[in-house]
Design a protein around this motif. Structure first.
Motif, mmCIF file in Angstrom:
data_model
loop_
_atom_site.group_PDB
_atom_site.id
_atom_site.type_symbol
_atom_site.label_atom_id
_atom_site.label_comp_id
_atom_site.label_asym_id
_atom_site.label_seq_id
_atom_site.Cartn_x
_atom_site.Cartn_y
_atom_site.Cartn_z
ATOM 1 N N GLN A 71 0.840 -1.192 0.000
ATOM 2 C CA GLN A 71 0.000 0.000 0.000
ATOM 3 C C GLN A 71 0.873 1.239 0.000
ATOM 4 O OE1 GLN A 71 -2.232 -0.827 3.609
ATOM 5 N NE2 GLN A 71 -3.952 -1.622 2.425
ATOM 6 N N ARG A 72 0.252 2.375 -0.359
ATOM 7 C CA ARG A 72 0.962 3.650 -0.349
ATOM 8 C C ARG A 72 0.183 4.672 0.465
ATOM 9 N NH1 ARG A 72 4.961 4.747 -4.138
ATOM 10 N NH2 ARG A 72 5.551 2.946 -5.416
ATOM 11 N N SER A 73 0.904 5.614 1.034
ATOM 12 C CA SER A 73 0.252 6.655 1.825
ATOM 13 C C SER A 73 -0.588 7.537 0.920
ATOM 14 C CB SER A 73 1.300 7.502 2.557
ATOM 15 O OG SER A 73 2.145 8.148 1.628
ATOM 16 N N ASP A 74 -1.674 8.061 1.460
ATOM 17 C CA ASP A 74 -2.593 8.875 0.664
ATOM 18 C C ASP A 74 -2.003 10.222 0.277
ATOM 19 O OD1 ASP A 74 -4.519 6.912 0.765
ATOM 20 O OD2 ASP A 74 -5.441 7.714 2.591
ATOM 21 N N ALA A 81 1.586 11.471 0.358
ATOM 22 C CA ALA A 81 2.826 11.564 -0.413
ATOM 23 C C ALA A 81 3.000 10.431 -1.422
ATOM 24 C CB ALA A 81 4.019 11.586 0.540
ATOM 25 N N GLY A 82 2.145 9.430 -1.353
ATOM 26 C CA GLY A 82 2.267 8.310 -2.273
ATOM 27 C C GLY A 82 3.465 7.431 -2.007
ATOM 28 N N CYS A 83 3.986 7.481 -0.783
ATOM 29 C CA CYS A 83 5.160 6.678 -0.429
ATOM 30 C C CYS A 83 4.738 5.267 -0.021
ATOM 31 C CB CYS A 83 5.916 7.333 0.724
ATOM 32 S SG CYS A 83 6.562 8.970 0.352
ATOM 33 N N ASP A 84 5.663 4.332 -0.153
ATOM 34 C CA ASP A 84 5.399 2.968 0.275
ATOM 35 C C ASP A 84 5.129 2.938 1.782
ATOM 36 O OD1 ASP A 84 5.754 1.482 -2.159
ATOM 37 O OD2 ASP A 84 7.898 1.922 -2.011
ATOM 38 N N LEU A 85 4.217 2.078 2.191
ATOM 39 C CA LEU A 85 3.958 1.840 3.600
ATOM 40 C C LEU A 85 4.632 0.536 4.020
ATOM 41 C CD1 LEU A 85 0.176 2.825 3.855
ATOM 42 C CD2 LEU A 85 2.188 4.207 4.447
ATOM 43 N N TYR A 86 5.119 0.519 5.243
ATOM 44 C CA TYR A 86 5.888 -0.623 5.725
ATOM 45 C C TYR A 86 5.255 -1.214 6.978
ATOM 46 C CZ TYR A 86 9.514 1.108 2.592
ATOM 47 O OH TYR A 86 10.213 1.529 1.487
ATOM 48 N N ASP A 87 5.375 -2.519 7.100
ATOM 49 C CA ASP A 87 4.938 -3.220 8.300
ATOM 50 C C ASP A 87 6.062 -3.133 9.321
ATOM 51 O OD1 ASP A 87 4.081 -4.922 10.275
ATOM 52 O OD2 ASP A 87 4.426 -6.761 9.115
ATOM 53 N N VAL A 88 5.951 -2.164 10.202
ATOM 54 C CA VAL A 88 6.967 -1.984 11.240
ATOM 55 C C VAL A 88 6.364 -2.147 12.632
ATOM 56 C CG1 VAL A 88 8.435 -0.510 9.843
ATOM 57 C CG2 VAL A 88 6.645 0.530 11.249
ATOM 58 N N GLY A 89 5.123 -2.600 12.708
ATOM 59 C CA GLY A 89 4.479 -2.782 14.000
ATOM 60 C C GLY A 89 3.642 -1.582 14.400
ATOM 61 N N ALA A 90 3.015 -1.698 15.562
ATOM 62 C CA ALA A 90 2.158 -0.638 16.080
ATOM 63 C C ALA A 90 2.996 0.529 16.582
ATOM 64 C CB ALA A 90 1.283 -1.179 17.205
#
Length: 299
Positions: free
Chosen positions: A73-76, A78-87
């Motif tokens: 997924q990408r952020s709404d 900036a369009g940057c990649d989203l990462y699974d880094v935890g809560a």
């Protein structure tokens, strides 16, 4: 050893780099082959449980923005990649009340304190207070069982300002006593169905120290001598599985099966030259698997 728990458990991880080195949360999912249905975490390097509560997740700054961490997924904005880094915070991870994103509860929460924390009276008391005042209400909300990791004493005495903690055996005994004091503080506050448990990782390391000194050295990161190597994470994961489920995980029987355990790891810590630290061999994995089973049986 406790009776076997049902499979498909939801496991949260709360702690520091002892857990994020070699991505222990994802590793445990792969190791269990279905015993862990879902994991998430709030981890921050170098912290104790009080500091983690105050400062929150530190995984982005610890290098978890890798290809394997991408969510697709990408952020709404900036369009940057989203990462699974935890809560982002412990409360975001464990909170049930007033959390619209949470529809299910955690079955188990794996905690680790700063390794030296349980070994000293002052820091031991501070963590006990934090567990009771801050973490206990969230455990009760989730009806979750806390699993507190007895982390391993360092490979070399005196590193990281640990000279006062003595030899490997003395250091480990102090850590174990501290973790037992955490369990003792939580036990009367939790229902019997969620009785707190210690994952005796340090005790397992100490057995290897006495029985196979060459392999014991290989359990540590070869440069800092206190973080786990992949072999150390393998032992840690096996001990966690035994502690949570009452039985050891499936034993990988080939090099390919061992490599698969880290196929989606967000970070694998390598040497200073960028070379990968070797994974455990089939022979070493079987030995460590048996050590984990023995350590739990003797608790």
């Amino acid at each position: 050893m406790s009776k076997p728990e049902k499979n498909e458990a939801r496991v949260a991880f709360v702690g520091n780099s002892i857990q994020y080195y070699n991505d222990c949360p994802r590793f445990l999912v792969n190791l269990g082959k279905g015993s862990v249905q879902h994991q998430d975490s709030c981890l921050r390097g170098g912290t104790n449980l009080s500091e983690l509560w105050d400062l929150g997740n530190g995984m982005m700054r610890h290098g978890f923005a890798t290809e394997n961490a991408k969510t697709g997924q990408r952020s709404d904005d900036a369009g940057c990649d989203l990462y699974d880094v935890g809560a982002p915070t412990v409360e975001a991870l464990l909170g049930c009340k007033d959390n619209e994103k949470r529809t299910t509860r955690w079955d188990f929460v794996v905690f680790n304190d700063h390794t030296q924390g349980p070994a000293r009276p002052a820091s031991r008391k501070a963590t006990r207070d934090t567990l009771l005042q801050r973490y206990l209400p969230l455990l009760l909300e989730n009806r979750a069982t806390p699993i507190i990791v007895e982390t391993a004493a360092y490979r070399f005495p005196e590193i990281n300002n640990s000279k006062d903690l003595g030899s490997t055996r003395e250091f480990q005994q102090s850590v174990r006593e501290g973790v037992q004091s955490y369990l003792h503080a939580l036990r009367p506050k939790l229902p019997d169905s969620n009785r707190p448990r210690m994952a005796p990782v340090g005790t397992a390391y100490l057995f290897v120290h006495d029985d196979n000194r060459v392999l014991w050295r290989k359990l540590f990161d070869p440069y800092d001598h206190f973080h786990p190597s992949p072999s150390g994470t393998f032992l840690q994961g096996c001990v966690l599985h035994c502690t949570i489920f009452g039985v050891p995980p499936p034993l990988p029987g080939t090099d390919e099966e061992i490599a698969y355990l880290w196929n989606d790891a967000r970070v694998m810590h390598g040497t200073k030259q960028g070379e990968k630290i070797p994974l455990p061999s089939v022979k070493d994995a079987e030995y460590l698997w048996n050590v984990a089973k023995r350590s739990i049986a003797n608790c």
